[in-house]
Scaffold this motif. Structure first.
Motif, PDB file in Angstrom:
ATOM      1  N   VAL A 136       7.631  -0.095  -0.747  1.00 27.09           N
ATOM      2  CA  VAL A 136       6.745   0.834  -0.158  1.00 27.09           C
ATOM      3  C   VAL A 136       7.558   1.978   0.515  1.00 27.09           C
ATOM      4  CG1 VAL A 136       5.175   1.463   1.810  1.00 27.09           C
ATOM      5  CG2 VAL A 136       4.829  -0.379   0.485  1.00 27.09           C
ATOM      6  N   ARG A 137       8.763   1.837   1.007  1.00 27.86           N
ATOM      7  CA  ARG A 137       9.707   2.734   1.809  1.00 27.86           C
ATOM      8  C   ARG A 137      10.172   3.542   0.672  1.00 27.86           C
ATOM      9  NH1 ARG A 137      13.133  -0.557   3.377  1.00 27.86           N
ATOM     10  NH2 ARG A 137      12.006  -1.016   5.314  1.00 27.86           N
ATOM     11  N   VAL A 138      10.361   3.137  -0.596  1.00 30.72           N
ATOM     12  CA  VAL A 138      11.084   3.951  -1.711  1.00 30.72           C
ATOM     13  C   VAL A 138      10.163   4.726  -2.213  1.00 30.72           C
ATOM     14  CG1 VAL A 138      12.306   4.011  -3.741  1.00 30.72           C
ATOM     15  CG2 VAL A 138      13.017   2.571  -1.959  1.00 30.72           C
ATOM     16  N   ARG A 164       1.055  -1.144  -0.155  1.00 31.63           N
ATOM     17  CA  ARG A 164       0.128   0.067  -0.098  1.00 31.63           C
ATOM     18  C   ARG A 164       0.891   1.164   0.077  1.00 31.63           C
ATOM     19  NH1 ARG A 164      -4.678  -1.195   4.334  1.00 31.63           N
ATOM     20  NH2 ARG A 164      -5.113  -3.374   3.852  1.00 31.63           N
ATOM     21  N   LEU A 165       0.848   1.885  -1.096  1.00 28.17           N
ATOM     22  CA  LEU A 165       1.699   2.912  -1.234  1.00 28.17           C
ATOM     23  C   LEU A 165       0.890   4.351  -0.546  1.00 28.17           C
ATOM     24  CD1 LEU A 165       3.073   3.173  -4.704  1.00 28.17           C
ATOM     25  CD2 LEU A 165       3.812   1.986  -2.812  1.00 28.17           C
ATOM     26  N   ARG A 166      -0.276   4.320  -0.472  1.00 26.17           N
ATOM     27  CA  ARG A 166      -0.947   5.286   0.488  1.00 26.17           C
ATOM     28  C   ARG A 166      -2.209   4.585   1.268  1.00 26.17           C
ATOM     29  NH1 ARG A 166      -1.390   5.696  -4.887  1.00 26.17           N
ATOM     30  NH2 ARG A 166       0.369   7.050  -5.075  1.00 26.17           N
ATOM     31  N   PRO A 167      -2.841   5.312   1.831  1.00 27.89           N
ATOM     32  CA  PRO A 167      -4.131   4.726   2.531  1.00 27.89           C
ATOM     33  C   PRO A 167      -5.250   4.337   1.362  1.00 27.89           C
ATOM     34  CG  PRO A 167      -3.537   6.470   3.952  1.00 27.89           C
ATOM     35  CD  PRO A 167      -2.458   6.395   2.754  1.00 27.89           C
ATOM     36  N   LEU A 168      -5.945   3.386   1.589  1.00 23.22           N
ATOM     37  CA  LEU A 168      -6.976   3.041   0.453  1.00 23.22           C
ATOM     38  C   LEU A 168      -8.240   3.784   0.423  1.00 23.22           C
ATOM     39  CD1 LEU A 168      -6.434  -0.875   0.491  1.00 23.22           C
ATOM     40  CD2 LEU A 168      -4.968   0.900  -0.612  1.00 23.22           C
TER      41      LEU A 168
END
Length: 277
Positions: free
Chosen positions: A262-264, A226-230
């Motif tokens: 996800v961190r990058v 998840r790159l951001r909340p859904l």
């Protein structure tokens, strides 16, 4: 959702999937049985990132090109090194001009007696695929889901890559029925599935269909990136990798890949999760 592979070549989801595929192939390389890899939605083989049809999305700039401009996390270093070597061979010594898709990547990392079949229905991409992989691999202009089911009778060890375009409303249903069919015929088959993560409702519905149609469920791992909340279902907020009958020790590698991607590439509130169904 339009997921012609070339439009998204080298984006964060490609990096996650291809890092996982490289790790998977390395972990099963010492197996004694000859291998058959079936890629149900193979695309064009590799992608010219200067092609205006593909470059306009600018996803490679935010993906592989961004990754290669900094210190690469350990879990993504094998993929970064491979992409760098392919570009150097193609004459791009100081920039990323091409991105190898799964057909070329797999063929470069399987053994000489292993086999690869790539399925692609788009006329243009199929032409590129056939040109780029034959005679090392076989390109077929057929329904990849059906080819996957038909290949379960092979005497070889089986590894399926399933990465649908999600242009049709029945792709989730086809994913479920194809996986159920594969497992019912070959319980030892290995499968790596990619899908977009836009909202939890769609994802949860697909998971419920798996539990309903596949009983008992084989060994599996599910990585949510998840790159951001859904909260916005109109955006691709991440992706999912599902590994069925994964190689021994694959879980630790997949967790590292998910966390590093996800961190990058993630935003505030991004997270990586690894669990089993």
């Amino acid at each position: 959702m339009n997921y012609r592979h070339g439009f998204h070549a080298g984006n964060f989801a490609d990096l996650a999937k291809h890092a996982a595929v490289l790790t998977w192939l390395r972990l099963i390389r010492e197996a004694t049985e000859p291998l058959l890899v079936v890629d149900t939605h193979a695309g064009a083989g590799y992608y010219d990132l200067s092609n205006p049809d593909f470059a306009r999305s600018r996803e490679a700039e935010a993906g592989i090109k961004y990754l290669m401009s900094q210190a690469v996390p350990e879990s993504l270093q094998p993929l970064a090194g491979y992409v760098r070597a392919k570009n150097a061979k193609a004459g791009f010594r100081d920039r990323v001009g091409i991105y190898p898709g799964s057909p070329v990547l797999v063929l470069d990392h399987i053994r000489t007696d292993d086999q690869y079949v790539g399925c692609e229905l788009r006329e243009d991409d199929f032409g590129f695929l056939r040109e780029r992989i034959e005679p090392r691999g076989k390109a077929v202009k057929e329904d990849g889901y059906q080819v996957a089911l038909d290949s379960t009778g092979s005497a070889r060890s089986l590894f399926y890559l399933i990465d649908p375009p999600f242009e049709r409303g029945d792709d989730y249903d086809n994913l479920t029925s194809t996986l159920a069919g594969i497992i019912s015929r070959r319980s030892d088959a290995r499968v790596l599935i990619w899908l977009p993560l836009k909202d939890l409702e769609t994802f949860d519905a697909w998971l419920r269909s798996l539990e309903r149609e596949i009983d008992p469920m084989p060994d599996n791992l599910i990585a949510e990136l998840r790159l951001r909340p859904l909260w916005n279902p109109m955006k691709m907020n991440g992706c999912v990798l599902m590994a069925v009958n994964p190689p021994e020790n694959f879980a630790a590698h997949l967790r590292s890949i998910a966390e590093d991607v996800v961190r990058v590439f993630g935003e505030d509130g991004g997270q990586a999760r690894l669990w089993s169904l």
